[in-house]
Design an enzyme around this catalytic site. Structure first.
Site, PDB file in Angstrom:
ATOM      1  N   THR A 169       0.951  -0.893  -0.115  1.00 13.40           N
ATOM      2  CA  THR A 169      -0.183   0.044   0.646  1.00 13.40           C
ATOM      3  C   THR A 169       1.170   1.494   0.206  1.00 13.40           C
ATOM      4  O   THR A 169       1.816   1.323   0.411  1.00 13.40           O
ATOM      5  CB  THR A 169      -0.768   0.095   1.348  1.00 13.40           C
ATOM      6  OG1 THR A 169      -1.193   0.887   1.599  1.00 13.40           O
ATOM      7  CG2 THR A 169      -0.133  -0.283   2.662  1.00 13.40           C
ATOM      8  N   ASP A 170       0.419   2.275  -0.563  1.00 16.33           N
ATOM      9  CA  ASP A 170       0.725   3.546  -0.793  1.00 16.33           C
ATOM     10  C   ASP A 170       1.062   4.237   1.430  1.00 16.33           C
ATOM     11  O   ASP A 170       1.549   4.614   0.872  1.00 16.33           O
ATOM     12  CB  ASP A 170       0.226   4.712  -1.384  1.00 16.33           C
ATOM     13  CG  ASP A 170      -1.033   5.371  -0.924  1.00 16.33           C
ATOM     14  OD1 ASP A 170      -2.017   4.496   0.293  1.00 16.33           O
ATOM     15  OD2 ASP A 170      -1.199   6.277  -1.543  1.00 16.33           O
ATOM     16  N   LYS A 205       1.977  -3.173   7.358  1.00 17.18           N
ATOM     17  CA  LYS A 205       2.815  -3.396   6.299  1.00 17.18           C
ATOM     18  C   LYS A 205       4.164  -3.237   5.451  1.00 17.18           C
ATOM     19  O   LYS A 205       4.739  -4.166   4.810  1.00 17.18           O
ATOM     20  CB  LYS A 205       1.388  -2.587   5.357  1.00 17.18           C
ATOM     21  CG  LYS A 205       0.090  -2.980   4.926  1.00 17.18           C
ATOM     22  CD  LYS A 205      -0.425  -4.476   4.689  1.00 17.18           C
ATOM     23  CE  LYS A 205       0.154  -4.536   3.621  1.00 17.18           C
ATOM     24  NZ  LYS A 205      -0.837  -5.783   2.801  1.00 17.18           N
TER      25      LYS A 205
HETATM   26  P1  NAD Z   1      -9.721  -7.140   2.683  1.00 21.86           P
HETATM   27  O1  NAD Z   1     -10.098  -7.035   4.116  1.00 21.86           O
HETATM   28  O2  NAD Z   1     -11.303  -6.443   2.184  1.00 21.86           O
HETATM   29  O3  NAD Z   1      -9.521  -8.789   2.447  1.00 21.86           O
HETATM   30  C1  NAD Z   1      -8.791  -9.155   3.094  1.00 21.86           C
HETATM   31  C2  NAD Z   1      -8.833 -11.519   2.626  1.00 21.86           C
HETATM   32  O4  NAD Z   1      -7.496 -11.707   3.520  1.00 21.86           O
HETATM   33  C3  NAD Z   1     -10.106 -10.993   3.366  1.00 21.86           C
HETATM   34  O5  NAD Z   1     -10.529 -12.105   2.321  1.00 21.86           O
HETATM   35  C4  NAD Z   1      -9.623 -12.071   4.507  1.00 21.86           C
HETATM   36  O6  NAD Z   1     -10.422 -13.153   5.417  1.00 21.86           O
HETATM   37  C5  NAD Z   1      -8.519 -12.298   4.210  1.00 21.86           C
HETATM   38  N1  NAD Z   1      -7.646 -12.722   5.526  1.00 21.86           N
HETATM   39  C6  NAD Z   1      -7.164 -12.272   6.818  1.00 21.86           C
HETATM   40  N2  NAD Z   1      -6.106 -12.829   7.454  1.00 21.86           N
HETATM   41  C7  NAD Z   1      -5.725 -14.091   6.742  1.00 21.86           C
HETATM   42  C8  NAD Z   1      -5.112 -14.577   7.287  1.00 21.86           C
HETATM   43  N3  NAD Z   1      -4.385 -14.662   8.346  1.00 21.86           N
HETATM   44  N4  NAD Z   1      -4.579 -16.244   6.351  1.00 21.86           N
HETATM   45  C9  NAD Z   1      -5.200 -16.051   5.638  1.00 21.86           C
HETATM   46  N5  NAD Z   1      -6.690 -15.090   4.912  1.00 21.86           N
HETATM   47  C10 NAD Z   1      -6.575 -13.793   6.058  1.00 21.86           C
HETATM   48  O7  NAD Z   1      -8.988  -6.612   2.063  1.00 21.86           O
HETATM   49  P2  NAD Z   1      -8.342  -5.720   0.934  1.00 21.86           P
HETATM   50  O8  NAD Z   1      -8.776  -4.668   1.127  1.00 21.86           O
HETATM   51  O9  NAD Z   1      -9.352  -6.158  -0.373  1.00 21.86           O
HETATM   52  O10 NAD Z   1      -6.590  -5.504   0.431  1.00 21.86           O
HETATM   53  C11 NAD Z   1      -6.224  -6.447  -0.231  1.00 21.86           C
HETATM   54  C12 NAD Z   1      -4.819  -5.851   0.441  1.00 21.86           C
HETATM   55  O11 NAD Z   1      -4.224  -5.179  -0.677  1.00 21.86           O
HETATM   56  C13 NAD Z   1      -4.237  -6.083   1.708  1.00 21.86           C
HETATM   57  O12 NAD Z   1      -3.489  -6.670   1.640  1.00 21.86           O
HETATM   58  C14 NAD Z   1      -4.054  -4.878   2.052  1.00 21.86           C
HETATM   59  O13 NAD Z   1      -2.682  -3.983   2.699  1.00 21.86           O
HETATM   60  C15 NAD Z   1      -4.118  -3.586   0.287  1.00 21.86           C
HETATM   61  N6  NAD Z   1      -4.248  -2.513  -0.256  1.00 21.86           N
HETATM   62  C16 NAD Z   1      -5.920  -2.174   0.362  1.00 21.86           C
HETATM   63  C17 NAD Z   1      -6.578  -1.192  -0.749  1.00 21.86           C
HETATM   64  C18 NAD Z   1      -7.593  -1.301  -0.580  1.00 21.86           C
HETATM   65  O14 NAD Z   1      -7.747   0.583  -1.117  1.00 21.86           O
HETATM   66  N7  NAD Z   1      -7.904  -1.338  -0.018  1.00 21.86           N
HETATM   67  C19 NAD Z   1      -4.743  -0.133  -1.254  1.00 21.86           C
HETATM   68  C20 NAD Z   1      -3.846  -1.092  -1.115  1.00 21.86           C
HETATM   69  C21 NAD Z   1      -3.434  -1.984  -0.741  1.00 21.86           C
END
Ligand code: NAD
Ligand code: TYD
Length: 340
Positions: free
Chosen positions: A125-126, A157
């Site tokens: 993430t940023d 992160k």
């Molecule tokens: P989210 O919270 O919607 O989904 C996370 C998923 O990970 C869920 O399905 C959860 O059940 C699963 N999970 C959590 N802990 C776990 C574990 N210990 N083992 C297996 N599965 C597990 O998150 P998101 O928004 O889809 O983000 C996904 C990734 O992208 C993350 O790593 C986040 O840091 C990164 N990210 C998100 C954004 C954003 O705007 N949402 C932006 C940049 C980066």
């Protein structure tokens, strides 16, 4: 090609799985997800019978489980989306963030070392760069911007990112990292700004804006992020970090008003509430590297993306109403009704 996608029952991971199954009909996609509060099998229901898809419920931090999965499935690549992802929850309770986001990454990479892998990709993430001032629009995050985190979420992160780069240097693991700005789109969990505001506006409930609503985020349509990851895992250089963002900065209050306008709801629903602790002021990504090296462009305009997103929430009420009618109510009460 066989790819393990962790966190594929969450927001971005599920969108990535749909994108990959559609684009590469000969790829096998294996989803590993623990189904925390943020994971939802309902999201994956249409692909459960797809012969190119399989689902395993498990914890990325569970070494025995992960090793067994690698031994039986022998993946070519791992794309790690699994994480605790909500800043507000990390402020309430940091421990699980360190376990899943840092130790989980270590367990996955150890399995990659043990069983061999063509690519381990870390979805970052940023927010690892901290924040930028509101009055310096000329400043953007580049891949050289120092890591400088604000919340337990972003720190976890950042810790994972450092570990990923260390595994490349120390063990020669073929890794890559993408650092993306805020995503929006279908299947976004309703605790995050855009879906929360859509859900509350539709229910004529107050729209809780932190502080004065002037904090700025750089919004990117989720499918465009998925395309960036696709390009990086296939053509990106090993050991490199790629920033992903759409030059689409908006203050929170602008987003909230845009949603109210689209749904023809009154601005009187806007309610200013106590600010988030340590609240990052502004995020803004410079995506020059991924554009120049991999030809990636943020194709979807915000006006189109937000319209598609609102339409999706209108046509898929069951999906998010099931969530907000469950355990989520306790979270909402803690976070908003008891807010100081
Ligand atoms: P989210 O919270 O919607 O989904 C996370 C998923 O990970 C869920 O399905 C959860 O059940 C699963 N999970 C959590 N802990 C776990 C574990 N210990 N083992 C297996 N599965 C597990 O998150 P998101 O928004 O889809 O983000 C996904 C990734 O992208 C993350 O790593 C986040 O840091 C990164 N990210 C998100 C954004 C954003 O705007 N949402 C932006 C940049 C980066
Ligand atoms: P969020 O969607 O939690 O993403 P992040 O904190 O990872 O950027 O929040 C986006 C912005 O919206 C952030 O500045 C905090 C703000 N916000 C509110 O004003 N009210 C809310 O109820 C939420 C969830 C977020």
């Amino acid at each position: 090609m066989k790819i393990i996608v962790t966190g594929g029952a969450g927001f971005i991971g599920s969108n990535f799985i749909f994108y990959m199954l559609n684009k590469y009909p000969d790829y096998k996609i294996i989803c590993l997800d623990m189904l925390t509060y943020a994971g939802n099998l309902e999201t994956l229901k249409d692909i459960m019978d797809n012969e190119n898809f399989s689902f395993y419920r498990g914890d990325i931090a569970d070494k025995e489980f992960v090793d067994n999965l690698f031994e039986s499935e022998k993946p070519d690549m791992v794309v790690n989306f699994a994480a605790e992802s909500h800043v507000d929850r990390s402020i309430e309770d940091p421990g699980i963030f360190l376990k899943t986001n840092i130790l989980g990454t270590q367990v996955l990479m150890d399995a990659c070392r043990k069983y061999g892998i063509k690519r381990y990709h870390q979805v970052s993430t940023d927010e690892v760069y901290g924040d930028l001032p509101l009055d310096r629009p000329d400043l953007l995050f580049t891949e050289e911007t120092p890591i400088h985190t604000s919340s337990p979420y972003s720190s976890s992160k950042a810790g994972a990112d450092l570990l990923v780069l260390a595994y490349h240097r120390t063990y020669g693991l073929p890794v890559s990292i993408s650092r993306c700005s805020n995503n929006y789109g279908p299947y976004h969990f309703p605790e995050k700004l855009i879906p929360l505001m859509i859900a509350n506006a539709l229910a004529d409930k107050p729209l809780p804006v932190y502080g004065e609503g002037l904090n700025v985020r750089d919004w990117l349509y989720v499918e465009v992020h998925c395309r960036a990851i696709d390009l990086i895992i296939h053509n990106g250089k090993v050991g490199e970090v790629y920033n992903v963002g759409g030059h689409n900065e908006k203050a929170n209050i602008e987003i909230v008003k845009m949603i109210l306008d689209a749904l023809e709801k009154p601005y009187s629903l806007i309610t200013y509430v106590a600010d988030r602790k340590g609240h990052d002021l502004r995020y803004a990504i410079d995506p020059t590297k991924i554009s120049n090296e991999l030809g990636w462009l943020p194709e979807t305009k915000f006006e189109d993306g937000i319209k598609r997103t609102i339409d999706w929430y209108l046509s898929n009420k069951n999906w998010w109403e099931n969530i907000i009618n469950g355990e989520y109510q306790n979270y909402y009460k803690r976070m908003y009704e008891e807010r100081v």
